[in-house]
Design a protein around this motif. Sequence first.
Motif, PDB file in Angstrom:
ATOM      1  N   ALA A 141       0.787  -0.482   0.077  1.00  9.87           N
ATOM      2  CA  ALA A 141      -0.508  -0.094   0.187  1.00  9.87           C
ATOM      3  C   ALA A 141       0.802   1.177   0.077  1.00  9.87           C
ATOM      4  O   ALA A 141       1.788   0.825  -0.013  1.00  9.87           O
ATOM      5  CB  ALA A 141      -1.118  -0.348   1.235  1.00  9.87           C
ATOM      6  N   ILE A 142       0.350   2.325  -0.488  1.00 10.30           N
ATOM      7  CA  ILE A 142       0.952   3.533  -0.197  1.00 10.30           C
ATOM      8  C   ILE A 142       0.188   4.188  -0.006  1.00 10.30           C
ATOM      9  O   ILE A 142      -1.113   4.458   0.070  1.00 10.30           O
ATOM     10  CB  ILE A 142       1.197   4.431  -1.962  1.00 10.30           C
ATOM     11  CG1 ILE A 142       1.836   3.070  -3.054  1.00 10.30           C
ATOM     12  CG2 ILE A 142       2.050   5.542  -1.463  1.00 10.30           C
ATOM     13  CD1 ILE A 142       3.576   3.075  -2.348  1.00 10.30           C
ATOM     14  N   VAL A 143       0.337   4.853   1.323  1.00 10.10           N
ATOM     15  CA  VAL A 143       0.204   6.039   2.272  1.00 10.10           C
ATOM     16  C   VAL A 143       0.733   7.779   2.227  1.00 10.10           C
ATOM     17  O   VAL A 143       1.825   7.749   2.574  1.00 10.10           O
ATOM     18  CB  VAL A 143      -0.655   5.608   3.529  1.00 10.10           C
ATOM     19  CG1 VAL A 143      -1.363   6.512   4.587  1.00 10.10           C
ATOM     20  CG2 VAL A 143      -0.954   3.836   3.058  1.00 10.10           C
ATOM     21  N   SER A 144      -0.297   8.785   2.285  1.00 15.14           N
ATOM     22  CA  SER A 144       0.495   9.427   2.832  1.00 15.14           C
ATOM     23  C   SER A 144       0.491  10.124   4.069  1.00 15.14           C
ATOM     24  O   SER A 144       0.035   9.627   5.135  1.00 15.14           O
ATOM     25  CB  SER A 144      -0.778  10.720   2.374  1.00 15.14           C
ATOM     26  OG  SER A 144      -0.162  12.172   2.410  1.00 15.14           O
ATOM     27  N   HIS A 145       2.018  11.001   4.084  1.00 17.05           N
ATOM     28  CA  HIS A 145       2.905  10.618   5.995  1.00 17.05           C
ATOM     29  C   HIS A 145       1.533  12.022   6.351  1.00 17.05           C
ATOM     30  O   HIS A 145       1.021  11.210   7.606  1.00 17.05           O
ATOM     31  CB  HIS A 145       3.373  11.929   5.604  1.00 17.05           C
ATOM     32  CG  HIS A 145       3.595  13.010   5.081  1.00 17.05           C
ATOM     33  ND1 HIS A 145       3.413  13.819   6.323  1.00 17.05           N
ATOM     34  CD2 HIS A 145       3.618  13.587   4.427  1.00 17.05           C
ATOM     35  CE1 HIS A 145       3.447  15.536   5.289  1.00 17.05           C
ATOM     36  NE2 HIS A 145       3.447  15.102   4.163  1.00 17.05           N
ATOM     37  N   MET A 146       0.483  12.128   6.415  1.00 15.84           N
ATOM     38  CA  MET A 146      -1.051  13.633   6.273  1.00 15.84           C
ATOM     39  C   MET A 146      -1.588  12.609   6.949  1.00 15.84           C
ATOM     40  O   MET A 146      -2.455  13.087   7.645  1.00 15.84           O
ATOM     41  CB  MET A 146      -0.981  14.693   5.618  1.00 15.84           C
ATOM     42  CG  MET A 146      -1.664  14.388   3.960  1.00 15.84           C
ATOM     43  SD  MET A 146      -1.839  15.987   3.448  1.00 15.84           S
ATOM     44  CE  MET A 146      -2.624  15.291   1.872  1.00 15.84           C
ATOM     45  N   CYS A 147      -1.814  12.092   6.331  1.00 14.81           N
ATOM     46  CA  CYS A 147      -3.524  10.390   6.837  1.00 14.81           C
ATOM     47  C   CYS A 147      -2.893   9.294   7.466  1.00 14.81           C
ATOM     48  O   CYS A 147      -3.816   8.542   7.603  1.00 14.81           O
ATOM     49  CB  CYS A 147      -4.459  10.072   5.466  1.00 14.81           C
ATOM     50  SG  CYS A 147      -4.128  11.669   4.182  1.00 14.81           S
TER      51      CYS A 147
END
Length: 346
Positions: free
Chosen positions: A171-177
Amino acid sequence: MWRTTILLLILTSSSCTAWPAELPPLHPPPLSSSWWPPSHSYDEGNETIVELREVFLWTPAAQDAAGGVQVIQDSITAAVAEMNEAFTMSGIPAHMTVVYQGVTEEYTEHSYEVDLMRFVGVFDKHLPWVHWLVRRHRAQHATLIVSHDNACGISYVMLEESKQFQKYSFAIVSHMCLDGAYSFAHEYGHAAGLVHDDLTTGGNSNNEGVHSYGKGHLWNGNADRSIMAYDPGGSVRHPIFSTPLVQINGQPAGVAENADAARAFIQTLATVAKFNQTSLRNMIIIASTIGGTLVLAFAVIVVKKVRPKKRSPPIQLQREPKPPLPAEVRVVIEFEGDEEAQVQKT
């Protein structure tokens, strides 16, 4: 005696209105099943809790955008705590631990889709060591933290229950989320065969995961939602996978026949737990560049102690003794006349 074999192989709730939504998951190609060793688990009272192991990596851009390594690591700790809270709230017998975390040196981000394909890609020249790292730590899933701000994350979704999905369990997840938005848990749900809510998917059966009821859920006039549900506007996401067995704000957090993601997760948990359970502790990677193309060779060294084989005693051949030669051979040659010659040969 040691034998060496070398195999060479080329409860806190939060409103997500401050965060963008996760992107629709990608679909992997058709998969086939194969056997893998049993998963690890430990007992908690009378219930068996399945251990889920996670690898977290982040890009240099994500580290800079987040404000440093410590901020990233604190967000990882919070994301895993939220996941375990969701397991408890949903009645899912699982517990997650982090087995590796680190930065991807010199990796340049692109779009969510490109980053995911590079992260998943076996022998990809940008991140060629990721699959080895995941297998080395026997992690069922890996997450790459990025600096993107146009969405919260993306992943593949398991459409049919198969151990072969392990190659897409990324998975790819944004640091802000990562902390507070439950985006990590959302993307992990896709790897377990869960999809979004009916409002988002339109109730289309083509958008279903492994089980038709493995979906997110909105209730109380869309004011509340589960982890897998999208935000239709101003709803609060709770740390729970949809289930009719739990009530939040006076209403069930799911519908048995249509939105019971917790039950669907439990049913695929045994398969997910077996992802990447073949240990590659003794793997050696040899990398070389041929004609501008990165070529990787993997050598797996297996050392084990073997007992020497018992050897039967040598067979004694029985030979017939040769008859002894005569001590002497007397040859008498007669000549004409009166002479006699005697020749003796020993």
